[in-house]
Design a protein around this motif. Structure first.
Motif, PDB file in Angstrom:
ATOM      1  N   UNK B  67       5.234 -49.784  -5.275  1.00 36.27           N
ATOM      2  CA  UNK B  67       5.628 -49.262  -6.583  1.00 36.27           C
ATOM      3  C   UNK B  67       6.984 -49.829  -7.025  1.00 36.27           C
ATOM      4  N   UNK B  70       6.515 -53.383  -8.042  1.00 35.11           N
ATOM      5  CA  UNK B  70       5.886 -53.476  -9.365  1.00 35.11           C
ATOM      6  C   UNK B  70       6.918 -53.220 -10.460  1.00 35.11           C
ATOM      7  N   UNK B  71       7.800 -52.228 -10.245  1.00 37.86           N
ATOM      8  CA  UNK B  71       8.832 -51.920 -11.243  1.00 37.86           C
ATOM      9  C   UNK B  71       9.804 -53.090 -11.375  1.00 37.86           C
ATOM     10  N   UNK B  74       8.287 -55.700 -13.555  1.00 33.58           N
ATOM     11  CA  UNK B  74       8.334 -55.300 -14.969  1.00 33.58           C
ATOM     12  C   UNK B  74       9.731 -55.534 -15.538  1.00 33.58           C
ATOM     13  N   UNK B  75      10.752 -55.185 -14.730  1.00 35.71           N
ATOM     14  CA  UNK B  75      12.132 -55.427 -15.138  1.00 35.71           C
ATOM     15  C   UNK B  75      12.408 -56.895 -15.386  1.00 35.71           C
ATOM     16  N   UNK B  77      10.987 -58.927 -17.023  1.00 32.49           N
ATOM     17  CA  UNK B  77      10.231 -59.294 -18.228  1.00 32.49           C
ATOM     18  C   UNK B  77       8.759 -59.556 -17.939  1.00 32.49           C
ATOM     19  N   UNK B  78       8.193 -58.699 -17.114  1.00 33.70           N
ATOM     20  CA  UNK B  78       6.753 -58.800 -16.854  1.00 33.70           C
ATOM     21  C   UNK B  78       6.381 -60.038 -16.056  1.00 33.70           C
ATOM     22  N   UNK B 101       8.983 -65.530 -17.341  1.00 35.90           N
ATOM     23  CA  UNK B 101       9.362 -66.105 -18.631  1.00 35.90           C
ATOM     24  C   UNK B 101      10.789 -66.636 -18.527  1.00 35.90           C
ATOM     25  N   UNK B 106      14.610 -65.379 -24.164  1.00 33.49           N
ATOM     26  CA  UNK B 106      14.681 -63.917 -24.165  1.00 33.49           C
ATOM     27  C   UNK B 106      16.035 -63.442 -24.689  1.00 33.49           C
TER      28      UNK B 106
END
Lengths: 431, 429
Positions: B67, B70-71, B74-75, B77-78, B101, B106
């Motif tokens: 978890x 995964x976070x 996401x932080x 930028x996916x 990315x 960004x």
């Protein structure tokens, strides 16, 4: 010519747009340095458009299910000596096409002879040629395509869910139709659909590559002028009223799979939105699903640790102007338990501000990355276009959504009367 | 090293069991970093490899749970991160990929590339251990998922039929082994075994590190040297298939709505062979594209299938054909396919077919250069097969192939094994 260019400085993209007199829309995205040019020519016509009033006619027409997909196949058929497959092959270009609920898309991907490929794509879409024999011949091929889907558990799972969620809306039917429905298709049916829906004012061309946008638009404009088509009156599409209740709460099928597949959906009764309003609803519900069931969500974690899901489990929302729905699912050893936990927690799970900001950041990163995958970009562009959405609006709309809005939509969207479940179970002998 | 000025090509070296290759380019909005450990496929430890890849994405010392990882992504930028198992010939590949990315595009221009590299490094070097071993609960949880994945092979009939065909051809040789192993093998793995296996692989397995994007190759080279530069096992190239069967035919039945017909032919050539480009042209004319003989004759003329294709395995030197057909059309379809192979042997193909095939490959190969994942995939394959041509160089080699070259390779192509997956009712009646 007035080219409207949107400000895309941050992500370094400069799309150029044009609307021709015939109503045809063209968007060209220059991609300096890329080897490939990727172009799609799409009509706002899909599997759900089988009931409509043709231009200038009083009578409502009903055509067999699966005809939009059949028509897509048949557009490749041309009179002797004009074969477009062969022409693309000669040019060294790849071509394909696909049909969805609300659109049909023809494409090429080429690394040379782009001008000739554009001409061939125009010819592919603009010159129908249907005969009794060539229509009959296609039935065997499409029958094999349909049978192939019948053996795909994931396809059956989704198809069964759509049948369960919807009572009337034609999204309940498989896009390719059935082996029986396609057998009744005639050349006349195909011509009626073609004339109604393959008109420039119902279509859009998207092209991305290392090209000069004015030259591309000029080439297409010159060609279209020779067709001398005036814009069409709006097409009258007739869709049945969808009741605010599902057709069936639950549907099960047995197939040779190792572990059960489970999928649950919520249909949305707030349909008819277009443009920014639709985009906002779409992004808000998508953020809701990331918060509730994205890989970093506590609920996802608990399901994973309990062994009820694997990492491919996902939930998402999809919408058009005529329908909207959320779907979630994956492989699970215990569909009953999975569903019970979800129903207990989906409505009350706390939505955390910190996670919300993180997920917006993820969306922005993925939005930028979309511009390097031409297939996905063309797909997203076309889908948005037919929904009246400007892709450029995504970052601003995303930024503007509040957590309170997500919470409000959760209460509105997750309604029991709008929910159905589809399950594919292993064959009894496999257990 | 001085690779800082390189653009739009792979630069790097393969030394002491470490292959380091970077493709610096400004064409993309993302940066993709790929790290692979290579193992010889064997029944002894393939399931450990499969389980290890899963377990390694469940926690690092910095982000101890799935978890939190995964976070973290996401932080970033996916960023997308995958750990998976692939197979090439008789090799098992444990691969870790991250795509992020580029911060240049960004808000605030964050250094996402450095953070992605750090993430991948943490995954490889600093897995989350308790008392020196992978946590038992995590290992057991992932074993269950691997077993389900193994069983799920029957869900995709096209893939299942192809995998049965390869098993039948291999007849016990390692290249026929399934990459994830068996449920029984997975059951036997303990957290201690898995930790020892990780340490061995981490310390010594041949390692390939590839990057595509707007990056500085010299900086990455330093990172790789410091982290993974110690001497590792040398990589041994994939062993090609030596023919065993003559027209072996196997029919199996399941509860299916469509039959899957798959054929394997020996070609006597691999990517390293001097005339491999002629074999590539051969396969293209036969069944690589929608202008090819199989598509035209099986689908367009006889309406027997929605798909019919051929492809070459460059490492094993096998030519594979596949089609999804009506159960009762088995004989008809098999005859049409064998007729096309015979036509190739007679040199019965037009100059147009030859020219179209060259152009189609040119389009495919150049298009790969627009996709970071495909650039990495083809470079990895090139390294593991141990030579041959790739990219623009392969296009040039294909352009040199003559009609006689194609006819020449066609003479050596022999039917090895046919596999037909049919329905129970049809099979029993």
């Amino acid at each position: 010519m007035t080219h409207r260019t949107s400000p895309w400085e941050l992500i370094g993209e400069m799309p150029v747009r044009e609307t021709l007199e015939s109503g045809l829309e063209i968007v060209v995205l220059p991609k300096p340095g890329l080897k490939r040019t990727y172009a799609t020519y799409a009509t706002h016509y899909g599997s759900i458009d089988s009931h409509f009033r043709p231009d200038g006619s009083d009578a409502v027409v009903d055509v067999p299910d699966g005809i939009a997909h059949f028509l897509e196949h048949k557009m490749y058929e041309k009179p002797q000596g004009h074969d477009v497959f062969e022409r693309f092959a000669e040019l060294g270009a790849y071509t394909n096409a696909y049909t969805e609920y609300t659109s049909t898309t023809f494409l090429f991907s080429a690394t040379s002879a782009v001008g000739e490929c554009i001409d061939t794509l125009l010819r592919l879409v603009e010159e129908p040629y249907f005969t009794h024999d060539n229509v009959e011949k296609e039935k065997g091929i499409i029958e094999q395509e349909i049978r192939m889907y019948l053996d795909m558990p994931g396809e059956r799972l989704r198809s069964n869910l759509m049948h369960a969620l919807y009572q009337k809306n034609p999204v309940r039917l498989d896009i390719a139709g059935t082996v029986e429905s396609i057998r009744t298709i005639t050349p006349d049916d195909l011509y009626v659909c073609y004339r109604t829906f393959y008109h420039p004012s119902n279509m859009v061309i998207f092209l991305a590559g290392d090209v000069n946008p004015d030259a591309v638009i000029g080439q297409i404009a010159d060609h279209e002028r020779t067709r001398q088509l005036a814009p069409h009156a709006a097409i009258e599409r007739i869709y049945p009223q969808e009741p605010a209740a599902v057709a069936q709460k639950r549907v099960e099928q047995r197939m040779p799979v190792a572990t059960p597949l489970w999928m649950m959906g919520y249909k949305d009764d707030r349909v008819g939105l277009v443009g920014r309003d639709l985009l906002r609803r779409d992004l808000t519900i998508s953020l809701m699903w990331s918060l509730l069931l994205g890989p970093s969500a506590p609920l996802f974690n608990d399901l994973y640790e309990e062994g009820l899901i694997n990492e491919r489990f996902s939930a998402h929302y999809s919408s058009a102007t005529t329908y909207g729905l959320s779907q979630m699912g994956g492989e699970t050893p215990d569909p009953e338990r999975l569903e019970a936990v979800l129903l207990q927690r989906l409505g009350s799970e706390p939505l955390l501000p910190r996670s919300f900001e993180r997920l917006k950041r993820k969306e922005i990163g993925e939005f930028v990355a979309l511009f390097e995958n031409l297939e996905e970009l063309a797909f997203a562009f076309t889908a948005f276009h037919f929904r009246g959405i400007d892709l450029a609006d995504v970052p601003a709309v995303l930024e503007d959504i509040s957590l309170a809005e997500v919470e409000q939509l959760r209460q509105e969207h997750l309604r029991d009367s709008m929910r159905a479940t589809s399950i594919v179970l292993p064959l009894a002998t496999n257990r | 090293m001085a690779w800082s000025n390189a653009q739009d090509r792979f630069v790097g070296e393969w030394k002491d069991g470490v292959a380091f290759y970077v493709y610096p380019t400004r064409r993309f909005k993302t940066v993709t970093i790929h790290a692979t450990w290579i193992r010889d496929l064997s029944t002894v430890d393939r399931s450990k490899g499969a389980t290890l890849a899963q377990v390694m994405r469940q926690g690092t010392r910095s982000w101890p749970t799935r978890q939190l990882m995964a976070a973290r992504l996401e932080d970033l930028y996916g960023a997308s991160f995958r750990a998976d198992i692939a197979k090439l010939g008789d090799k098992q590949l444990l691969s870790f990929h991250i795509t992020v990315t580029n911060g240049r595009f960004l808000p605030g221009q964050p250094d996402t590339v450095r953070e992605a590299l750090d993430f991948l490094t943490q995954v490889l070097d600093r897995p989350y251990l308790v008392d020196g071993v992978f946590p038992r609960t995590v290992v057991e949880q992932e074993k269950t998922l691997v077993k389900r994945q193994i069983a799920a092979i029957i869900n995709d009939k096209g893939q299942y039929a192809m995998s049965r065909l390869i098993e039948l051809v291999a007849d016990g040789q390692p290249f026929g082994l399934r990459k994830l192993g068996t449920e029984q093998e997975v059951d036997q793995i303990t957290e201690r075994d898995l930790t020892t296996f990780y340490q061995e692989v981490h310390r010594g397995a041949p390692f390939v590190f590839t990057v595509v994007g707007d990056v500085d190759a010299d900086v990455l080279y330093q990172h790789v040297k410091e982290r993974w530069g110690t001497s590792r096992q040398e990589f041994s190239a994939v062993v090609p298939y030596q023919g065993r069967h003559q027209n072996q035919t196997v029919v199996e039945a399941q509860d299916v709505r469509q039959g899957k017909l798959n054929l394997a032919y020996r070609t006597g050539r691999t990517a390293k062979s001097a005339d491999f480009p002629a074999l590539v042209m051969y396969s293209g004319i036969l069944g690589g594209f929608s202008h090819s003989k199989l598509f035209i004759n099986v689908r367009e003329k006889a309406s027997l299938a929605y798909y019919a294709y051929s492809r070459v395995d460059p490492a094993l030197g096998l030519l594979m054909i596949g089609a999804g057909i009506e159960f009762n059309d088995y004989q008809a379809c098999r005859s049409i396919i064998e007729d096309q192979v015979a036509a190739m042997r007679r040199g019965d193909f037009t100059d147009d077919e030859l020219a179209f095939t060259l152009k189609a490959y040119e389009n495919d190969i150049l298009s790969e250069e627009d996709s970071p994942g495909q650039l990495i995939g083809r470079h990895l394959e090139y390294l593991l097969v141990g030579g041959g041509h790739q990219g623009p160089d392969l296009i040039a080699a294909l352009a040199q192939v003559t009609r006689d070259d194609v006819v020449n390779v066609a003479q050596a192509i022999d039917l090895d094994t046919v596999y037909f997956l049919t329905s129970k009712e049809v099979h029993e009646s």
